[in-house]
Write a protein that holds these residues in place. Structure first.
Motif, PDB file in Angstrom:
ATOM      1  N   THR A   4       0.830  -1.205   0.000  1.00 16.83           N
ATOM      2  CA  THR A   4       0.000   0.000   0.000  1.00 16.83           C
ATOM      3  C   THR A   4       0.864   1.254   0.000  1.00 16.83           C
ATOM      4  OG1 THR A   4      -1.708  -1.177   1.207  1.00 16.83           O
ATOM      5  CG2 THR A   4      -1.844   1.222   1.228  1.00 16.83           C
ATOM      6  N   ASP A   5       0.581   2.141  -0.955  1.00 19.72           N
ATOM      7  CA  ASP A   5       1.278   3.431  -1.104  1.00 19.72           C
ATOM      8  C   ASP A   5       2.691   3.317  -1.654  1.00 19.72           C
ATOM      9  OD1 ASP A   5      -0.973   4.684  -0.227  1.00 19.72           O
ATOM     10  OD2 ASP A   5      -0.279   4.885   1.835  1.00 19.72           O
ATOM     11  N   ARG A   6       3.171   2.114  -1.866  1.00 17.77           N
ATOM     12  CA  ARG A   6       4.496   1.955  -2.484  1.00 17.77           C
ATOM     13  C   ARG A   6       4.371   2.260  -3.976  1.00 17.77           C
ATOM     14  NH1 ARG A   6       8.641   1.461   1.273  1.00 17.77           N
ATOM     15  NH2 ARG A   6       7.611   0.755   3.153  1.00 17.77           N
ATOM     16  N   VAL A   7       5.416   2.816  -4.557  1.00 17.34           N
ATOM     17  CA  VAL A   7       5.398   3.200  -5.978  1.00 17.34           C
ATOM     18  C   VAL A   7       6.446   2.372  -6.722  1.00 17.34           C
ATOM     19  CG1 VAL A   7       5.715   5.087  -7.615  1.00 17.34           C
ATOM     20  CG2 VAL A   7       4.605   5.525  -5.405  1.00 17.34           C
ATOM     21  N   VAL A   8       5.996   1.733  -7.802  1.00 16.31           N
ATOM     22  CA  VAL A   8       6.860   0.796  -8.527  1.00 16.31           C
ATOM     23  C   VAL A   8       6.811   1.091 -10.032  1.00 16.31           C
ATOM     24  CG1 VAL A   8       7.272  -1.640  -9.066  1.00 16.31           C
ATOM     25  CG2 VAL A   8       6.420  -0.998  -6.795  1.00 16.31           C
ATOM     26  N   ILE A   9       7.982   1.148 -10.661  1.00 20.90           N
ATOM     27  CA  ILE A   9       8.093   1.225 -12.126  1.00 20.90           C
ATOM     28  C   ILE A   9       8.245  -0.192 -12.654  1.00 20.90           C
ATOM     29  CG2 ILE A   9       9.590   1.930 -14.049  1.00 20.90           C
ATOM     30  CD1 ILE A   9      10.475   4.337 -12.289  1.00 20.90           C
ATOM     31  N   VAL A  10       7.433  -0.557 -13.650  1.00 20.63           N
ATOM     32  CA  VAL A  10       7.611  -1.849 -14.325  1.00 20.63           C
ATOM     33  C   VAL A  10       7.844  -1.560 -15.806  1.00 20.63           C
ATOM     34  CG1 VAL A  10       6.711  -4.154 -14.777  1.00 20.63           C
ATOM     35  CG2 VAL A  10       5.991  -2.930 -12.699  1.00 20.63           C
ATOM     36  N   THR A  11       9.073  -1.741 -16.282  1.00 18.97           N
ATOM     37  CA  THR A  11       9.335  -1.477 -17.698  1.00 18.97           C
ATOM     38  C   THR A  11       8.802  -2.647 -18.535  1.00 18.97           C
ATOM     39  OG1 THR A  11      11.534  -2.502 -17.776  1.00 18.97           O
ATOM     40  CG2 THR A  11      11.426  -0.185 -17.093  1.00 18.97           C
ATOM     41  N   GLY A  12       8.395  -2.332 -19.747  1.00 17.11           N
ATOM     42  CA  GLY A  12       7.856  -3.374 -20.629  1.00 17.11           C
ATOM     43  C   GLY A  12       6.645  -4.058 -20.045  1.00 17.11           C
ATOM     44  N   SER A  13       5.687  -3.256 -19.575  1.00 16.38           N
ATOM     45  CA  SER A  13       4.541  -3.855 -18.867  1.00 16.38           C
ATOM     46  C   SER A  13       3.250  -3.793 -19.678  1.00 16.38           C
ATOM     47  CB  SER A  13       4.368  -3.212 -17.492  1.00 16.38           C
ATOM     48  OG  SER A  13       4.553  -1.814 -17.527  1.00 16.38           O
ATOM     49  N   SER A  14       3.368  -3.725 -21.014  1.00 14.91           N
ATOM     50  CA  SER A  14       2.158  -3.740 -21.842  1.00 14.91           C
ATOM     51  C   SER A  14       1.710  -5.160 -22.156  1.00 14.91           C
ATOM     52  CB  SER A  14       2.407  -2.980 -23.151  1.00 14.91           C
ATOM     53  OG  SER A  14       3.422  -3.612 -23.912  1.00 14.91           O
ATOM     54  N   SER A  15       2.547  -6.166 -21.836  1.00 20.79           N
ATOM     55  CA  SER A  15       2.148  -7.554 -22.102  1.00 20.79           C
ATOM     56  C   SER A  15       3.023  -8.502 -21.288  1.00 20.79           C
ATOM     57  CB  SER A  15       2.272  -7.879 -23.599  1.00 20.79           C
ATOM     58  OG  SER A  15       3.628  -7.985 -23.968  1.00 20.79           O
ATOM     59  N   GLY A  16       2.693  -9.782 -21.351  1.00 23.72           N
ATOM     60  CA  GLY A  16       3.538 -10.833 -20.800  1.00 23.72           C
ATOM     61  C   GLY A  16       3.870 -10.692 -19.318  1.00 23.72           C
ATOM     62  N   ILE A  17       5.126 -10.946 -19.006  1.00 31.91           N
ATOM     63  CA  ILE A  17       5.580 -10.969 -17.611  1.00 31.91           C
ATOM     64  C   ILE A  17       5.411  -9.587 -16.968  1.00 31.91           C
ATOM     65  CG2 ILE A  17       7.631 -11.263 -16.149  1.00 31.91           C
ATOM     66  CD1 ILE A  17       8.629 -13.287 -18.376  1.00 31.91           C
ATOM     67  N   GLY A  18       5.747  -8.536 -17.703  1.00 33.08           N
ATOM     68  CA  GLY A  18       5.639  -7.183 -17.150  1.00 33.08           C
ATOM     69  C   GLY A  18       4.206  -6.823 -16.804  1.00 33.08           C
ATOM     70  N   GLU A  19       3.286  -7.158 -17.680  1.00 32.16           N
ATOM     71  CA  GLU A  19       1.863  -6.881 -17.396  1.00 32.16           C
ATOM     72  C   GLU A  19       1.417  -7.650 -16.154  1.00 32.16           C
ATOM     73  OE1 GLU A  19      -0.886  -8.010 -20.476  1.00 32.16           O
ATOM     74  OE2 GLU A  19      -2.613  -7.214 -19.364  1.00 32.16           O
ATOM     75  N   GLU A  20       1.793  -8.920 -16.100  1.00 27.93           N
ATOM     76  CA  GLU A  20       1.417  -9.746 -14.938  1.00 27.93           C
ATOM     77  C   GLU A  20       1.984  -9.152 -13.639  1.00 27.93           C
ATOM     78  OE1 GLU A  20      -0.463 -12.536 -15.056  1.00 27.93           O
ATOM     79  OE2 GLU A  20      -0.225 -13.144 -12.958  1.00 27.93           O
ATOM     80  N   ALA A  21       3.231  -8.673 -13.702  1.00 22.25           N
ATOM     81  CA  ALA A  21       3.851  -8.074 -12.513  1.00 22.25           C
ATOM     82  C   ALA A  21       3.114  -6.794 -12.109  1.00 22.25           C
ATOM     83  CB  ALA A  21       5.324  -7.776 -12.784  1.00 22.25           C
ATOM     84  N   ALA A  22       2.785  -5.975 -13.095  1.00 24.36           N
ATOM     85  CA  ALA A  22       2.085  -4.720 -12.785  1.00 24.36           C
ATOM     86  C   ALA A  22       0.737  -5.006 -12.121  1.00 24.36           C
ATOM     87  CB  ALA A  22       1.885  -3.916 -14.072  1.00 24.36           C
ATOM     88  N   VAL A  23       0.020  -5.963 -12.667  1.00 20.07           N
ATOM     89  CA  VAL A  23      -1.311  -6.290 -12.125  1.00 20.07           C
ATOM     90  C   VAL A  23      -1.180  -6.868 -10.711  1.00 20.07           C
ATOM     91  CG1 VAL A  23      -3.300  -7.827 -12.418  1.00 20.07           C
ATOM     92  CG2 VAL A  23      -2.361  -6.602 -14.404  1.00 20.07           C
ATOM     93  N   ARG A  24      -0.205  -7.774 -10.528  1.00 25.93           N
ATOM     94  CA  ARG A  24      -0.050  -8.423  -9.211  1.00 25.93           C
ATOM     95  C   ARG A  24       0.343  -7.410  -8.140  1.00 25.93           C
ATOM     96  NH1 ARG A  24       2.025 -13.628  -7.462  1.00 25.93           N
ATOM     97  NH2 ARG A  24       1.574 -14.380  -9.556  1.00 25.93           N
ATOM     98  N   LEU A  25       1.324  -6.567  -8.437  1.00 30.87           N
ATOM     99  CA  LEU A  25       1.786  -5.608  -7.426  1.00 30.87           C
ATOM    100  C   LEU A  25       0.707  -4.567  -7.142  1.00 30.87           C
ATOM    101  CD1 LEU A  25       5.572  -5.006  -8.157  1.00 30.87           C
ATOM    102  CD2 LEU A  25       4.458  -6.880  -6.956  1.00 30.87           C
ATOM    103  N   ALA A  26      -0.039  -4.184  -8.187  1.00 30.07           N
ATOM    104  CA  ALA A  26      -1.156  -3.249  -7.970  1.00 30.07           C
ATOM    105  C   ALA A  26      -2.196  -3.888  -7.042  1.00 30.07           C
ATOM    106  CB  ALA A  26      -1.782  -2.866  -9.305  1.00 30.07           C
ATOM    107  N   GLY A  27      -2.403  -5.178  -7.191  1.00 30.36           N
ATOM    108  CA  GLY A  27      -3.345  -5.893  -6.327  1.00 30.36           C
ATOM    109  C   GLY A  27      -2.886  -5.924  -4.876  1.00 30.36           C
ATOM    110  N   MET A  28      -1.587  -5.735  -4.661  1.00 30.31           N
ATOM    111  CA  MET A  28      -1.040  -5.691  -3.293  1.00 30.31           C
ATOM    112  C   MET A  28      -1.009  -4.258  -2.781  1.00 30.31           C
ATOM    113  SD  MET A  28       2.092  -8.297  -3.854  1.00 30.31           S
ATOM    114  CE  MET A  28       1.851 -10.049  -3.664  1.00 30.31           C
ATOM    115  N   GLY A  29      -1.533  -3.337  -3.559  1.00 33.95           N
ATOM    116  CA  GLY A  29      -1.638  -1.949  -3.089  1.00 33.95           C
ATOM    117  C   GLY A  29      -0.689  -0.967  -3.742  1.00 33.95           C
ATOM    118  N   ALA A  30       0.210  -1.458  -4.599  1.00 34.17           N
ATOM    119  CA  ALA A  30       1.226  -0.554  -5.160  1.00 34.17           C
ATOM    120  C   ALA A  30       0.637   0.347  -6.246  1.00 34.17           C
ATOM    121  CB  ALA A  30       2.380  -1.363  -5.745  1.00 34.17           C
TER     122      ALA A  30
END
Ligand SMILES: NC(=O)c1ccc[n+]([C@@H]2O[C@H](COP(=O)([O-])OP(=O)(O)OC[C@H]3O[C@@H](n4cnc5c(N)ncnc54)[C@H](OP(=O)(O)O)[C@@H]3O)[C@@H](O)[C@H]2O)c1
Length: 243
Positions: A4-30
């Motif tokens: 919660t409230d943490r800010v994370v950059i995920v490069t190459g997050s329009s598909s694949g592993i990056g998209e999955e990482a962005a969605v997962r971390l956002a689900g944890m509050g980021a």
């Protein structure tokens, strides 16, 4: 893990592993800075699907992109806690075909995979050091560890990233820097790799290729490992044990 409230950059997050990482971390509050180079619509769609995210178009090999990614985090949320350097490219020359590798192939692959990861990390470090738990996670590959992978420049670039990971960890001023090295993952990148997937499923002790979620599980594990730094975690279903 609560981000919660943490800010994370995920490069190459329009598909694949990056998209999955962005969605997962956002689900944890980021809060997420989503990025891609040419897949602008897809990147904007990922950002719009998250509770609190911003999309930044840019090629990570361009120093201006690193600046823009960090500025997006700072301007919108006033902080940066993590970076996943996931953007990567290869060339269409098989690993064994040494004669076909051209100087421009090296430029293309090293620029994105190695220089891009370095530039984003370099730009992010001051804010990551200011965080009480700053971290960088680099997505490398089994290709950087074993003599396998989609091309020679790609494999060498991923080996370089593992070393970059350790050096950044040593001199990162308390920022934890680790890497996850996947085996073959079912993403848009590998959508045409039917025979390779079949071969990996037969050879790997775990009997299948990876899903993006398998890679992100390892990312989340390392992000939450507060006393681990400079490490590369191979996530390959055991493939590296048998090739
Ligand atoms: N799939 C595998 O089997 C596998 C195995 C080991 C490691 N990896 C690594 O995992 C990472 C992600 O791969 P993936 O399989 O998820 O591929 P993917 O679905 O094709 O995603 C690649 C992402 O990187 C972005 N990208 C590429 N070049 C970029 C650049 N110069 N600047 C900014 N963004 C850029 C792409 O956006 P654009 O379309 O806009 O360029 C896209 O968002 C890569 O580093 C890859 O080497 C993948």
């Amino acid at each position: 893990m609560d981000l919660t409230d943490r800010v994370v950059i995920v490069t190459g997050s329009s598909s694949g592993i990056g998209e999955e990482a962005a969605v997962r971390l956002a689900g944890m509050g980021a809060r997420i800075v989503v990025n891609s180079a040419s897949s602008v619509e897809a990147g904007e769609r990922v950002a719009a699907s998250l509770p609190d995210a911003v999309y930044v178009q840019g090629d990570v090999g361009d120093p201006a992109t690193a600046t823009a990614l960090v500025a997006a985090a700072a301007d919108r949320w006033g902080r940066l806690d993590g970076v996943i350097n996931n953007a990567g490219v290869t060339i269409d020359v098989p690993l064994h075909d040494i004669g076909a590798v051209r100087p421009e192939h090296w430029d293309e692959v090293l620029r994105t995979n190695v220089v891009g990861t370095f530039l984003v990390s370099q730009a992010a470090l001051p804010l990551l050091r200011a965080s009480d738990d700053g971290w960088i996670l680099n997505i490398t590959s089994i290709a950087g560890i074993r003599q396998t992978g989609s091309s020679l420049p790609y494999a060498v670039s991923k080996a370089a990233l593992d070393h970059l990971t350790a050096i950044l960890a040593k001199f990162g001023g308390g920022v934890r820097v680790n890497a996850v090295a996947p085996g073959l993952v079912a993403t848009p990148w590998t959508s045409e790799w039917g025979s390779q997937k079949e071969a990996v499923s037969q050879m790997a002790p775990l009997g299948r290729v990876a899903e993006p979620a398998d890679v992100v599980d390892a990312c989340v594990g390392l992000i939450g490992s507060r006393y681990a730094t400079g490490q590369t975690l191979l996530v390959d279903g055991g493939l590296g044990l048998v090739i």
